[in-house]
Structures are given as C-alpha cells and as structure tokens.
Design an enzyme around this catalytic site. Structure first.
Site, PDB file in Angstrom:
ATOM      1  N   SER A   1      53.891   0.201 -50.724  1.00 51.70           N
ATOM      2  CA  SER A   1      52.951   0.188 -51.998  1.00 51.70           C
ATOM      3  C   SER A   1      51.877   0.863 -51.674  1.00 51.70           C
ATOM      4  CB  SER A   1      52.523  -1.316 -52.042  1.00 51.70           C
ATOM      5  OG  SER A   1      52.095  -1.646 -50.748  1.00 51.70           O
ATOM      6  N   GLY A   2      51.589   1.569 -50.677  1.00 52.28           N
ATOM      7  CA  GLY A   2      50.337   2.244 -50.437  1.00 52.28           C
ATOM      8  C   GLY A   2      49.179   1.296 -49.950  1.00 52.28           C
TER       9      GLY A   2
ATOM     10  N   SER B   1      44.912  -4.533 -57.336  1.00 53.67           N
ATOM     11  CA  SER B   1      45.887  -4.644 -56.284  1.00 53.67           C
ATOM     12  C   SER B   1      46.182  -3.268 -55.994  1.00 53.67           C
ATOM     13  CB  SER B   1      47.132  -5.484 -56.795  1.00 53.67           C
ATOM     14  OG  SER B   1      48.013  -5.351 -56.004  1.00 53.67           O
TER      15      SER B   1
ATOM     16  N   HIS C   1      76.622  39.211 -64.282  1.00 58.48           N
ATOM     17  CA  HIS C   1      77.562  39.096 -63.037  1.00 58.48           C
ATOM     18  C   HIS C   1      77.041  40.172 -61.923  1.00 58.48           C
ATOM     19  CE1 HIS C   1      80.424  36.407 -65.245  1.00 58.48           C
ATOM     20  NE2 HIS C   1      80.048  37.522 -66.317  1.00 58.48           N
TER      21      HIS C   1
ATOM     22  N   SER D   1      58.998  44.864 -40.735  1.00 55.36           N
ATOM     23  CA  SER D   1      59.785  44.543 -39.425  1.00 55.36           C
ATOM     24  C   SER D   1      59.015  44.716 -38.342  1.00 55.36           C
ATOM     25  CB  SER D   1      60.734  45.618 -39.409  1.00 55.36           C
ATOM     26  OG  SER D   1      61.769  45.443 -38.483  1.00 55.36           O
TER      27      SER D   1
ATOM     28  N   LYS E   1      59.498  49.883 -42.499  1.00 59.10           N
ATOM     29  CA  LYS E   1      60.247  49.009 -43.453  1.00 59.10           C
ATOM     30  C   LYS E   1      59.132  48.021 -44.293  1.00 59.10           C
ATOM     31  CE  LYS E   1      64.429  46.105 -43.467  1.00 59.10           C
ATOM     32  NZ  LYS E   1      63.896  45.271 -44.307  1.00 59.10           N
TER      33      LYS E   1
ATOM     34  N   GLU F   1      59.659  36.672 -51.830  1.00 55.26           N
ATOM     35  CA  GLU F   1      60.603  35.692 -51.119  1.00 55.26           C
ATOM     36  C   GLU F   1      59.705  34.208 -50.674  1.00 55.26           C
ATOM     37  OE1 GLU F   1      62.451  39.274 -48.067  1.00 55.26           O
ATOM     38  OE2 GLU F   1      60.914  38.257 -47.322  1.00 55.26           O
TER      39      GLU F   1
END
Length: 467
Positions: A104-105, A139, A188, A318, A324, A331
C-alpha cells in the site's frame, strides 16, 4: 545545504508498537525506522519525483482541511512551509524506505508524515501530529495512488512531452535539410525500391508525434485522482468535499488540471490508468528502439557495413582497437527501450494485484512508471541532440549502391511483365552491372525510356513512372 544523515548517534522514538532507536539526525520517527529495518531489499528508495508529489499532496490536503474548518490556519500554514522545503530542498535522504515494502505504500506515507511533522516543528515552532494532523482525512490507500498520478502527470507534462516534441522538431529539421537524398529502401534487411532519406525520417517523426497524441489522450485519465476514498473507497473519516478540494488545490499548486475520480474504488483497488500510461511508454520504447536501430544499421561499417551515414564521433569505441568509434547514443537508447519494456511487464503484474478494495503493489508501480518516464525523456533528448542532429550523409556511397540496385526493375513490371523483370534482375545480380544496361539488352525499350522508368528519384514518388 546538506541534510544527509551522517551521525552514528541515536535517539529513542515511540509508536503504537513500542520504542526503538532512530538516528539522532533523522527527521523521521519510529514507523519509518521499522520499515527501514524490515525492508533492506534493493537499496532503491522511492523516486524523488514521487516524494515531491507526495509532499504536494500533503500540502493540498492541509489546505483542504483548513478550508473545511478541520485544521487550524496555524497548523495548515506550518505544514505547507515544511512541504515546500522538501519539494524545493534536499531532504531526500530522510526518505530512505525501499521500494519493495508494504504494497500500500503505508511506510512511505508515514515516512512523509513523520518528516513533515519534524520539519514543521523545526521551521515554524508549531507542533503537528503525524497521524492526526498530517494524515487528517486521508489514508495511505488513497494518498499513495494519488501521488502516483500526480508525479506521473508532472513528469509527462514537464519532461516527456517536451522531450518528444524536441525530438520531432530535430527530425523535421533534418528532413528538410536532406530532402534531395535518395537511397536504397530495404525490406527484410534486403534491397528494395528507392526511398528518400526525408521519407524514411518522416516515418520516424510520425511515430513520435503519434506517441505525443497518445500521451495527451492518457493525460485525461492520469490527471484524475482517488483522493477522498480513504481506506476502502467509501471516504470514511473524510468530508465528502475533501477529495474535490484536494484536486482543485493541486491544480493551483502545479498548474496541471487535476480532478477527483468519478469512482474512487477504482483508484484504490486498481492501477489501470498507470498501466495505460505504461502502455503508452511501451509504444514510445518500441518507437525509440526502431529509430535507434535504423541509425545503427545506416551507420554500420564504415567500410564493411551499409555506411550510409556517419554519426557524430563522441568517444573511443574500443579499449583494444585504435580508431574504432561506436554508435553509443543509439545503443544507449535501445537499452532504455528494453528497460521500459521490462518495467511495463512488472507494472502489468502490479496493476492486476488489486485484491478486493486495495492494490498491493503501489510502490513498485510508482518506481517503474516514473523511471520509464524519466529515461524516455532523457533518451529522446540525447537521441535528438547527439545522434540525429549531427549525422552526416555518405552520399557518394549511397548513390553507388543505388545505381546498381537490380530491384529498380520493379518499375518495368507494367511494361515487360514480372517474369521478364525477374530475368533482368537475375542477370544484373549475376553480372554486377546496372539494371539499365541489362534492360537495354533484354528489352526493346530505348535508353531514354528506361531512364524515365528507372530514375530512383522519380520512383520515390510512387505511381507509374511512365505517366
């Protein structure tokens, strides 16, 4: 000013269950400490945005009780002074209860009541009771779901929608800039008919604007609050006007239009609207992942991939391969999308955990929902500013691939038929020659006519290229 709890000294606090030690510098009392002792589970406290919203609710509740003549002006004003300090300040270390707690917290509600009671005394000299005054007409069962809706409403209105609008504007600006770039379309992941880069990006923009529209539709429901239902939805111990007044006062405080729910039982026993909002966030996640993955594919290479665009070089890619550079922003956005999808699954389980008159997964729903809104907002900004805004187009590479794409022969279907077109395409693939050269040999069409049919730019307009 820091308000961290650093002292190892303790004091004794009491509640209805007895006495226990509490850190001497802590603003909270015994009920909060019991929850700290009971739930050392994840180390993840309730989100700051939720605590802020909870204090907005306490502010509005004190104002409403004052209007109803139930709470003195002195106490109400003092409570509001304390609530403002938490909302604007850095007292969040005093809200340490784990998200995996009572469903219920209640622990977090009492945490807020205790902290605000202490702050009220320290800041104003006015004594208020955590239950009798700060929890008056309330409540945990209606306060916590109300705070979920308030926190989510603020985050969507102030952060998520502006972030998505910014992303849409950045995409639109790049569309106009790149309107003349024609590239190979792909279905595709295989070569297909030509498409303009601006058309491809137009689909991204439409995804984002559709998501904004979905969010605005959900706002109508997330801005409705169950405050006033108290324990089980009947409103026991609360004036019948209390919930309406709280919604009105929250609207004044936040400049967001809140209303009381028509059915308070739903607000306590379900999390359907939180789940609906999470569902919209799930769609946003899918959209962001699609855009991020398109960018990753288009950027791939640069020599052995598609190499259509080059994303901004932001950091070395890298620890072992010098030179690279990786598509780090797409990402990160894809991981954000995955996290939102996972959060949505948990919220789905949480939303159906309404046993009779009370949902018992409020804290987890609150955490996951607010995290999803936050990371979707931040990821949208980063995707816009550090990926889409600055990528460059490798036009020479794009045109080289486009010129030899045998799929262009599709435009000849209405003239030479599918079978002849397939034969031309196969020969073009086998010989590696442009489809125009092969079609000149295998059909009776002249070069000018073939160029009309096979123009990549004209083919992006659809219809019959000979007309």
């Amino acid at each position: 000013m820091s308000h961290q709890i650093s002292s190892t000294e303790t004091r004794i606090e009491k509640d209805s269950m007895g006495s226990l030690e509490v850190p001497s510098q802590a603003l909270y009392g015994a009920q909060t400490q019991r929850a700290i002792n009971n739930f050392p589970i994840s180390g993840i406290p309730m989100p700051k945005a939720f605590i802020q919203a909870l204090c907005y609710v306490k502010f509005a509740c004190s104002d409403s009780n004052k209007e109803l003549g139930l709470l003195s002006h002195e106490k109400a004003d003092a409570i509001q002074t304390a609530a403002k300090e938490v909302i604007q300040g850095d007292f969040y270390d005093h809200f340490p209860i784990d998200i995996f707690q009572t469903g219920s917290g209640t622990s977090t509600n009492m945490n807020a009541n205790e902290v605000l009671a202490t702050l009220t005394k320290q800041l104003t000299g006015v004594d208020v009771h955590p239950n009798d005054d700060l929890n008056m007409s309330q409540s945990s069962n209606d306060v916590i779901p109300t705070a979920i809706h308030v926190a989510a409403s603020i985050a969507v209105e102030e952060n998520l929608i502006p972030a998505l609008q910014h992303l849409a504007v950045v995409i639109s600006d790049r569309q106009q800039e790149l309107a003349d770039v024609v590239k190979t379309g792909r279905t595709h992941l295989m070569d297909a008919m030509p498409i303009k880069l601006s058309q491809e990006m137009g689909a991204w923009k439409a995804q984002i604007t559709d998501n904004i529209a979905r969010l605005k539709e959900t706002q109508k429901r997330i801005q409705k609050l169950p405050q006033g239902g108290t324990a089980v939805g009947t409103g026991i111990n609360a004036d019948p006007e209390f919930g309406r007044l709280v919604a009105a006062n929250l609207s004044t405080i936040t400049a967001i239009d809140f209303e009381q729910m028509d059915n308070l039982y739903i607000g306590l026993s379900s999390q359907d609207t939180a789940l609906e909002l999470s569902g919209q966030l799930n769609v946003i996640a899918a959209s962001l992942m699609k855009i991020a993955n398109d960018l990753r594919w288009m950027n791939s290479g640069p020599l052995a991939g598609l190499g259509e665009i080059q994303l901004p070089a932001l950091q070395p890619g890298s620890s072992i391969m010098p030179g690279k550079v990786n598509p780090v922003i797409p990402e990160a956005v894809a991981m954000v999308a995955a996290q939102i999808m996972g959060n949505h699954t948990a919220i789905t389980v949480g939303a159906q955990s309404g046993n009779f008159q009370l949902n018992v997964m409020f804290p987890m729903v609150a955490h996951n929902l607010l995290q999803s809104i936050e990371i979707a907002s931040n990821a949208s900004i980063q995707l816009a500013d550090l990926a889409i805004k600055g990528f460059t187009v490798n036009n020479e590479h794009i045109q080289k691939a486009l010129g030899v794409n045998p799929i262009l022969v599709t435009a000849l279907n209405t003239v030479v038929g599918y079978e002849k077109g397939a034969a031309i395409a196969k020969e073009a693939y086998a010989s590696g020659r442009p489809v125009l050269d092969v079609a000149l040999e295998m059909t009776e069409l002249d070069e000018a006519t073939l160029k009309q049919y096979l123009s990549p730019s004209l083919l992006t307009e659809g219809g019959n290229p000979s007309i």
